[in-house]
Design a protein around this motif. Structure first.
Motif, PDB file in Angstrom:
ATOM      1  N   HIS B  12       4.801   6.961   9.048  1.00  0.00           N
ATOM      2  CA  HIS B  12       5.769   7.157   7.959  1.00  0.00           C
ATOM      3  C   HIS B  12       5.125   7.137   6.575  1.00  0.00           C
ATOM      4  CE1 HIS B  12       9.365   7.115  10.341  1.00  0.00           C
ATOM      5  NE2 HIS B  12       9.160   5.903  10.822  1.00  0.00           N
ATOM      6  N   LEU B  13       3.801   6.919   6.533  1.00  0.00           N
ATOM      7  CA  LEU B  13       3.155   6.664   5.234  1.00  0.00           C
ATOM      8  C   LEU B  13       3.398   7.776   4.205  1.00  0.00           C
ATOM      9  CD1 LEU B  13       1.365   4.858   3.481  1.00  0.00           C
ATOM     10  CD2 LEU B  13      -0.631   6.023   4.440  1.00  0.00           C
ATOM     11  N   ARG B  19       8.761   8.684  -1.187  1.00  0.00           N
ATOM     12  CA  ARG B  19      10.127   8.108  -1.197  1.00  0.00           C
ATOM     13  C   ARG B  19      11.122   9.023  -0.491  1.00  0.00           C
ATOM     14  NH1 ARG B  19       7.599   6.565  -5.732  1.00  0.00           N
ATOM     15  NH2 ARG B  19       7.551   4.333  -6.104  1.00  0.00           N
ATOM     16  N   GLU B  20      10.709   9.506   0.661  1.00  0.00           N
ATOM     17  CA  GLU B  20      11.568  10.420   1.424  1.00  0.00           C
ATOM     18  C   GLU B  20      12.137   9.748   2.671  1.00  0.00           C
ATOM     19  OE1 GLU B  20      12.461  13.743   1.043  1.00  0.00           O
ATOM     20  OE2 GLU B  20      11.077  14.607  -0.425  1.00  0.00           O
ATOM     21  N   LEU B  21      12.043   8.421   2.758  1.00  0.00           N
ATOM     22  CA  LEU B  21      12.606   7.713   3.912  1.00  0.00           C
ATOM     23  C   LEU B  21      13.987   7.161   3.555  1.00  0.00           C
ATOM     24  CD1 LEU B  21       9.453   5.632   4.964  1.00  0.00           C
ATOM     25  CD2 LEU B  21      10.337   7.679   6.101  1.00  0.00           C
ATOM     26  N   THR B  22      14.723   6.754   4.588  1.00  0.00           N
ATOM     27  CA  THR B  22      15.999   6.084   4.331  1.00  0.00           C
ATOM     28  C   THR B  22      15.694   4.754   3.625  1.00  0.00           C
ATOM     29  OG1 THR B  22      15.888   4.886   6.422  1.00  0.00           O
ATOM     30  CG2 THR B  22      17.014   7.028   6.449  1.00  0.00           C
ATOM     31  N   PRO B  23      16.640   4.227   2.857  1.00  0.00           N
ATOM     32  CA  PRO B  23      16.404   2.955   2.158  1.00  0.00           C
ATOM     33  C   PRO B  23      15.936   1.847   3.115  1.00  0.00           C
ATOM     34  CG  PRO B  23      18.459   3.939   1.419  1.00  0.00           C
ATOM     35  CD  PRO B  23      17.954   4.800   2.540  1.00  0.00           C
ATOM     36  N   GLU B  24      16.517   1.807   4.309  1.00  0.00           N
ATOM     37  CA  GLU B  24      16.145   0.775   5.287  1.00  0.00           C
ATOM     38  C   GLU B  24      14.675   0.916   5.687  1.00  0.00           C
ATOM     39  OE1 GLU B  24      18.765   2.913   5.731  1.00  0.00           O
ATOM     40  OE2 GLU B  24      20.310   1.500   5.080  1.00  0.00           O
ATOM     41  N   LEU B  25      14.276   2.156   5.999  1.00  0.00           N
ATOM     42  CA  LEU B  25      12.892   2.379   6.414  1.00  0.00           C
ATOM     43  C   LEU B  25      11.919   2.152   5.261  1.00  0.00           C
ATOM     44  CD1 LEU B  25      12.535   5.428   8.858  1.00  0.00           C
ATOM     45  CD2 LEU B  25      11.558   3.141   9.114  1.00  0.00           C
ATOM     46  N   MET B  26      12.325   2.504   4.047  1.00  0.00           N
ATOM     47  CA  MET B  26      11.478   2.253   2.877  1.00  0.00           C
ATOM     48  C   MET B  26      11.117   0.765   2.825  1.00  0.00           C
ATOM     49  SD  MET B  26      10.736   5.007   1.043  1.00  0.00           S
ATOM     50  CE  MET B  26      10.065   4.206  -0.420  1.00  0.00           C
ATOM     51  N   VAL B  27      12.129  -0.073   3.012  1.00  0.00           N
ATOM     52  CA  VAL B  27      11.921  -1.524   2.961  1.00  0.00           C
ATOM     53  C   VAL B  27      11.032  -1.982   4.112  1.00  0.00           C
ATOM     54  CG1 VAL B  27      13.066  -3.764   3.164  1.00  0.00           C
ATOM     55  CG2 VAL B  27      14.079  -1.965   1.738  1.00  0.00           C
ATOM     56  N   ASP B  34       2.723  -4.610   3.003  1.00  0.00           N
ATOM     57  CA  ASP B  34       2.441  -5.813   2.211  1.00  0.00           C
ATOM     58  C   ASP B  34       1.743  -6.902   3.014  1.00  0.00           C
ATOM     59  OD1 ASP B  34       3.427  -4.772  -0.078  1.00  0.00           O
ATOM     60  OD2 ASP B  34       5.365  -5.791  -0.019  1.00  0.00           O
ATOM     61  N   ARG B  35       1.957  -6.918   4.311  1.00  0.00           N
ATOM     62  CA  ARG B  35       1.345  -8.019   5.073  1.00  0.00           C
ATOM     63  C   ARG B  35       0.232  -7.557   6.010  1.00  0.00           C
ATOM     64  NH1 ARG B  35       6.654  -7.905   7.744  1.00  0.00           N
ATOM     65  NH2 ARG B  35       6.296  -6.825   9.698  1.00  0.00           N
ATOM     66  N   CYS B  36      -0.067  -6.269   6.015  1.00  0.00           N
ATOM     67  CA  CYS B  36      -1.135  -5.781   6.899  1.00  0.00           C
ATOM     68  C   CYS B  36      -2.271  -5.220   6.039  1.00  0.00           C
ATOM     69  CB  CYS B  36      -0.593  -4.697   7.829  1.00  0.00           C
ATOM     70  SG  CYS B  36      -1.873  -3.922   8.826  1.00  0.00           S
ATOM     71  N   ARG B  37      -3.435  -5.846   6.112  1.00  0.00           N
ATOM     72  CA  ARG B  37      -4.555  -5.486   5.242  1.00  0.00           C
ATOM     73  C   ARG B  37      -5.025  -4.044   5.468  1.00  0.00           C
ATOM     74  NH1 ARG B  37      -9.978  -5.973   4.896  1.00  0.00           N
ATOM     75  NH2 ARG B  37     -10.757  -6.522   2.822  1.00  0.00           N
ATOM     76  N   ASP B  38      -5.154  -3.650   6.726  1.00  0.00           N
ATOM     77  CA  ASP B  38      -5.640  -2.294   7.032  1.00  0.00           C
ATOM     78  C   ASP B  38      -4.668  -1.230   6.514  1.00  0.00           C
ATOM     79  OD1 ASP B  38      -7.823  -3.369   8.192  1.00  0.00           O
ATOM     80  OD2 ASP B  38      -7.196  -3.017  10.270  1.00  0.00           O
ATOM     81  N   CYS B  39      -3.410  -1.458   6.795  1.00  0.00           N
ATOM     82  CA  CYS B  39      -2.417  -0.478   6.353  1.00  0.00           C
ATOM     83  C   CYS B  39      -2.301  -0.465   4.840  1.00  0.00           C
ATOM     84  CB  CYS B  39      -1.053  -0.757   7.000  1.00  0.00           C
ATOM     85  SG  CYS B  39      -1.046  -0.365   8.762  1.00  0.00           S
ATOM     86  N   GLN B  41      -4.692  -0.954   2.783  1.00  0.00           N
ATOM     87  CA  GLN B  41      -5.834  -0.203   2.268  1.00  0.00           C
ATOM     88  C   GLN B  41      -5.637   1.314   2.404  1.00  0.00           C
ATOM     89  OE1 GLN B  41      -9.881  -1.233   3.882  1.00  0.00           O
ATOM     90  NE2 GLN B  41      -9.876  -2.335   1.946  1.00  0.00           N
ATOM     91  N   LEU B  42      -5.142   1.718   3.564  1.00  0.00           N
ATOM     92  CA  LEU B  42      -4.882   3.147   3.771  1.00  0.00           C
ATOM     93  C   LEU B  42      -3.814   3.660   2.803  1.00  0.00           C
ATOM     94  CD1 LEU B  42      -4.924   3.407   7.674  1.00  0.00           C
ATOM     95  CD2 LEU B  42      -6.572   4.397   6.087  1.00  0.00           C
ATOM     96  N   ALA B  43      -2.799   2.836   2.617  1.00  0.00           N
ATOM     97  CA  ALA B  43      -1.720   3.233   1.714  1.00  0.00           C
ATOM     98  C   ALA B  43      -2.240   3.346   0.285  1.00  0.00           C
ATOM     99  CB  ALA B  43      -0.580   2.219   1.776  1.00  0.00           C
ATOM    100  N   GLN B  44      -3.119   2.415  -0.072  1.00  0.00           N
ATOM    101  CA  GLN B  44      -3.679   2.412  -1.423  1.00  0.00           C
ATOM    102  C   GLN B  44      -4.537   3.667  -1.659  1.00  0.00           C
ATOM    103  OE1 GLN B  44      -6.707  -0.481  -2.381  1.00  0.00           O
ATOM    104  NE2 GLN B  44      -5.554  -1.151  -4.159  1.00  0.00           N
ATOM    105  N   PHE B  45      -5.307   4.023  -0.662  1.00  0.00           N
ATOM    106  CA  PHE B  45      -6.158   5.220  -0.759  1.00  0.00           C
ATOM    107  C   PHE B  45      -5.298   6.467  -0.974  1.00  0.00           C
ATOM    108  CE2 PHE B  45      -8.343   8.882   0.999  1.00  0.00           C
ATOM    109  CZ  PHE B  45      -9.646   8.756   0.520  1.00  0.00           C
ATOM    110  N   GLU B  46      -4.272   6.594  -0.155  1.00  0.00           N
ATOM    111  CA  GLU B  46      -3.387   7.764  -0.258  1.00  0.00           C
ATOM    112  C   GLU B  46      -2.651   7.785  -1.593  1.00  0.00           C
ATOM    113  OE1 GLU B  46      -3.045  10.401   1.736  1.00  0.00           O
ATOM    114  OE2 GLU B  46      -4.607   9.590   3.011  1.00  0.00           O
TER     115      GLU B  46
END
Lengths: 189, 81
Positions: B12-13, B19-27, B34-39, B41-46
């Protein structure tokens, strides 16, 4: 000054604020500043003449970009060396990005690349990928608006966008390595 | 606990960042990132990549002479009707 419909928002108010975006998209489509200028002018004339078809309150930028894109497809010469989309369609989407992210997980090398190189890399994408990337990631259009503009399903917008970004990241990464902005990871073979 | 794991979050990244997800999925995706270091990092790169793209490829503006030509054209067009 220009208001053929007499009621509702004027053409000038709705359309003129989008000239910069129209020009940028025209540049990316034609790859040529003088053709881009003609394309924007043709687009504005067509838009003005069909202003009555515009529904007030809807997305004027999307409406104008749809006219621009249709005009380009119908009336403009394709780029001389238009890249072929096929190899990208077949590309393994995860093949490159992982290695880029492992070498520079924070993506700090992006900051060192000059604008001209970024534009050059975008221009090297096949048109199908380039236009989706530009509309989404440069001009900020929503998936649904892009799908409507390009007459393709939202799923196709997303998959083209995904591949366009991967290709662009790979190209910019290769450029960054070449320029010495980034040290590639040693291969352990 | 949310039902979003690493595989789902990364699937879903792209939609999350636009910001194309439903509000529930966004959260849910945000909570996972926020709690997964690997994800994270990937999110930050993108995210950096997308921000770079928007700025670098979004700076060109319509040349003044083209703008003037278009205004002139619209004026002439208005007078014809």
């Amino acid at each position: 000054m220009a208001d053929p419909s007499a009621a509702g928002p004027t053409f000038d108010q709705e359309a003129l604020p989008h000239l910069d975006a129209l020009y940028r998209v025209a540049l990316r489509l034609t790859g040529d500043p003088s053709q881009a200028e003609d394309l924007v002018q043709d687009t504005m004339l067509k838009a003005y003449r069909s202003w009555r078809q515009y529904r007030p309150g809807t997305n004027a930028k999307g409406w104008l970009l749809t006219i621009l894109r249709n005009t380009f497809i119908n009336d403009y010469r394709r780029r001389k060396h238009e890249p072929i989309a096929m190899d990208l369609e077949l590309a393994e989407p995860h093949a490159i990005d992982r290695s880029v992210q492992e070498v520079d997980p924070e993506g700090s090398f992006f900051a060192q690349i000059v604008d001209a190189k970024v534009l050059e890399a975008i221009d090297a994408l096949p048109q199908e990928f380039r236009e989706v990337l530009v509309l989404s990631d440069v001009e900020g259009m929503r998936y649904a608006e892009i799908a409507e503009t390009l007459h393709i399903p939202v799923g196709t917008v997303k998959s083209r966008l995904f591949r366009a970004r991967r290709q662009l990241q790979a190209d910019l990464y290769a450029h960054a390595v070449e320029m010495g902005y980034i040290q590639p990871r040693e291969s352990h073979t | 606990m949310s039902g979003v794991d690493c595989t789902k979050a990364m699937a879903h990244l792209a939609d999350y960042l636009k910001r194309e997800l439903t509000p529930e999925l966004m959260v849910e995706v945000r909570q996972h990132i926020d709690r997964c270091r690997d994800c994270f990092q990937l999110a930050q790169f993108e995210e950096k990549f997308l921000a770079m793209l928007e700025v670098r490829a979004g700076r060109e503006t319509c040349p003044g002479k083209l703008r003037a030509r278009i205004l002139e054209m619209l004026r002439a067009e208005a007078e014809r009707h």
